[in-house]
Design an enzyme around this catalytic site. Structure first.
Site, PDB file in Angstrom:
ATOM      1  N   ASN A   1       0.840  -1.195   0.000  1.00 44.42           N
ATOM      2  CA  ASN A   1       0.000   0.000   0.000  1.00 44.42           C
ATOM      3  C   ASN A   1       0.872   1.241   0.000  1.00 44.42           C
ATOM      4  O   ASN A   1       2.104   1.150  -0.074  1.00 44.42           O
ATOM      5  CB  ASN A   1      -0.947  -0.018   1.203  1.00 44.42           C
ATOM      6  CG  ASN A   1      -0.203  -0.149   2.516  1.00 44.42           C
ATOM      7  OD1 ASN A   1       0.570   0.724   2.896  1.00 44.42           O
ATOM      8  ND2 ASN A   1      -0.420  -1.259   3.216  1.00 44.42           N
TER       9      ASN A   1
ATOM     10  N   ILE B   1      -3.135  -8.055  13.892  1.00 39.65           N
ATOM     11  CA  ILE B   1      -2.139  -7.730  14.918  1.00 39.65           C
ATOM     12  C   ILE B   1      -2.762  -6.975  16.085  1.00 39.65           C
ATOM     13  O   ILE B   1      -2.607  -7.357  17.249  1.00 39.65           O
ATOM     14  CB  ILE B   1      -0.989  -6.912  14.303  1.00 39.65           C
ATOM     15  CG1 ILE B   1      -0.237  -7.753  13.269  1.00 39.65           C
ATOM     16  CG2 ILE B   1      -0.031  -6.440  15.404  1.00 39.65           C
ATOM     17  CD1 ILE B   1       0.802  -6.973  12.491  1.00 39.65           C
TER      18      ILE B   1
ATOM     19  N   GLY C   1      -0.532   0.645  17.264  1.00 34.98           N
ATOM     20  CA  GLY C   1      -0.523  -0.017  15.956  1.00 34.98           C
ATOM     21  C   GLY C   1      -0.798   0.987  14.856  1.00 34.98           C
ATOM     22  O   GLY C   1      -1.940   1.187  14.440  1.00 34.98           O
TER      23      GLY C   1
END
Length: 423
Positions: free
Chosen positions: A221, A320, A284
């Site tokens: 990405n 995650i 994150g």
């Protein structure tokens, strides 16, 4: 016209602005003006080559101070002027910093006024590198950048984009406004007792992941890693011990940050689960690929004659942030978990859903479709949602540099901790 807040942390600082021989030297005039506007005392030192791009008279007019250009100036050196100048500075800021200058400083050379001042000064040292993308990527430049950071230099950038030579890639000098914003974020050494994250271990993920299709292709990405790296730099400035788990990016590791490089989502997942037992805050920020190919081709996939397309079977990658949130036991090792939501529509609705569904403590939501913000940009805006004793709270942060946004996000996350560090 760019303006700076009154009462900022740069007021009264003595900045020695070094300008070396790069086309980005034209930006140094604006940088000098912004530093003066911030209340700094500014004196300029130019290398011989820098004068081919911008004149000393321009910098003298902007700073109100004589510009020094030569180590062997009999009038200035009558009283050991270069030593006095080295002692005068609170901050030595070199912008632009060329590959040549970086190489000379990394080896301790003192063959002109600017390099001599750098060796003679005990001031904080900051550099904004600027050069061709191939020069920046060269192993020698990367080695010099690492050595300079080990020697105490703080590197700001470089940025990526179009270059004067026609190339595209990393090597552009940060814009003057971004450099001043970085200095505002850390204008001076902070006493240990004033560091709000002191004693905390913060783990941050950044950048994209790459999911291989075959030996030469992958799914990925547009994430540049800038936001995650800004968060890591901010956390370190606030006194935390920082571990940065990074996908493949061209960003420079912030000073005082431990970096773990990974490629795939599964590699990042493994590294994060290994680290969470010993951390207080987990952020994150990485743009992790949701899917990977079911079976990577051993050899390069060839185009088949007569076929109009290619079908790939994708399977889910591990989640995650959700797995980190679920593995917060025992309570004595429970980190505060902060997620990111990069959306193109229905920003708040998707963010609230993710906050609840993945059992996060806080989420940072941003609209990556907004022009000039998000992926690859130097600026960003965010909506913060977090859980507290009264339910959910929210705060909107307007568009600003990612450096300043990172500070605001970190301070909000710190306010969500129950009683400081858990270790």
């Amino acid at each position: 016209m760019s303006t700076l807040p009154s009462g900022n942390g740069l007021a009264g600082r003595r900045v020695l602005l070094g300008i070396s021989a790069g086309i980005a030297a034209y930006k140094s005039a604006q940088l000098a003006r912004l530093l003066k506007q911030a209340g700094c005392e500014v004196r300029v030192v130019m290398t011989e080559g820098a004068q081919a791009f911008i004149t000393p008279l321009t910098l003298q007019a902007l700073t109100g101070e004589p510009v020094r250009t030569s180590l062997l100036d009999p009038e200035a050196e009558a009283g050991m002027g270069h030593i006095e100048l080295a002692r005068w500075a609170d901050v030595v800021l070199i912008a632009p910093g060329t590959a040549d200058l970086m190489a000379r400083l990394a080896t301790g050379m003192a063959d002109d006024l600017l390099t001599t001042l750098c060796l003679a000064s005990e001031a904080a040292k900051v550099m904004a590198p600027a050069m061709n993308q191939a020069m920046w990527r060269h192993v020698a430049t990367q080695r010099n950048a690492e050595r300079l950071q080990q020697d105490g230099w703080r590197l700001l950038g470089p940025d990526s984009g179009d270059q004067a030579c026609g190339d595209v890639g990393p090597g552009r000098m940060l814009e003057p406004e971004a450099i001043v914003a970085e200095l505002l974020a850390q204008p001076a050494e902070t006493p240990p007792q004033e560091l709000p994250a002191r004693g905390l271990h913060i783990v941050i993920t950044a950048g994209p992941t790459r999911e291989p299709l075959d030996p030469v292709r992958y799914l990925s990405n547009h994430s540049s890693g800038k936001m995650g790296y800004a968060l890591a730099a901010s956390a370190a400035r606030l006194g935390a011990r920082v571990t940065l788990v990074s996908g493949p990016v061209t960003q420079t590791t912030p000073e005082g940050v431990e970096r773990i490089d990974v490629e795939t989502a599964r590699e990042m997942h493994e590294a994060c689960l290994r680290l969470i037992a010993g951390c207080d805050i987990f952020i994150g920020c990485a743009a992790v690929a949701d899917y990977r190919v079911d079976g990577v081709a051993e050899h390069k996939i060839k185009k088949q004659e007569g076929e109009d397309g290619l079908t790939l079977k994708l399977i889910k990658n591990p989640d995650i942030i959700a797995d980190v949130a679920l593995k917060r036991e025992p309570a004595s090792h429970r980190p505060l978990v902060v997620g990111f939501a990069a959306e193109t529509r229905d920003l708040e609705a998707y963010a609230r859903d993710k906050l609840t569904r993945k059992q996060l403590d806080m989420i940072v939501a941003n609209d990556v479709s907004a022009e000039g913000l998000g992926f690859g940009a130097d600026d960003n805006a965010a909506l913060l949602l977090w859980r507290d004793g009264e339910g959910e709270s929210s705060e909107s942060l307007p568009a600003q540099t990612k450096t300043r946004l990172a500070d605001a996000i970190l301070r909000r996350a710190l306010s969500c901790l129950p009683d400081g560090p858990t270790h």
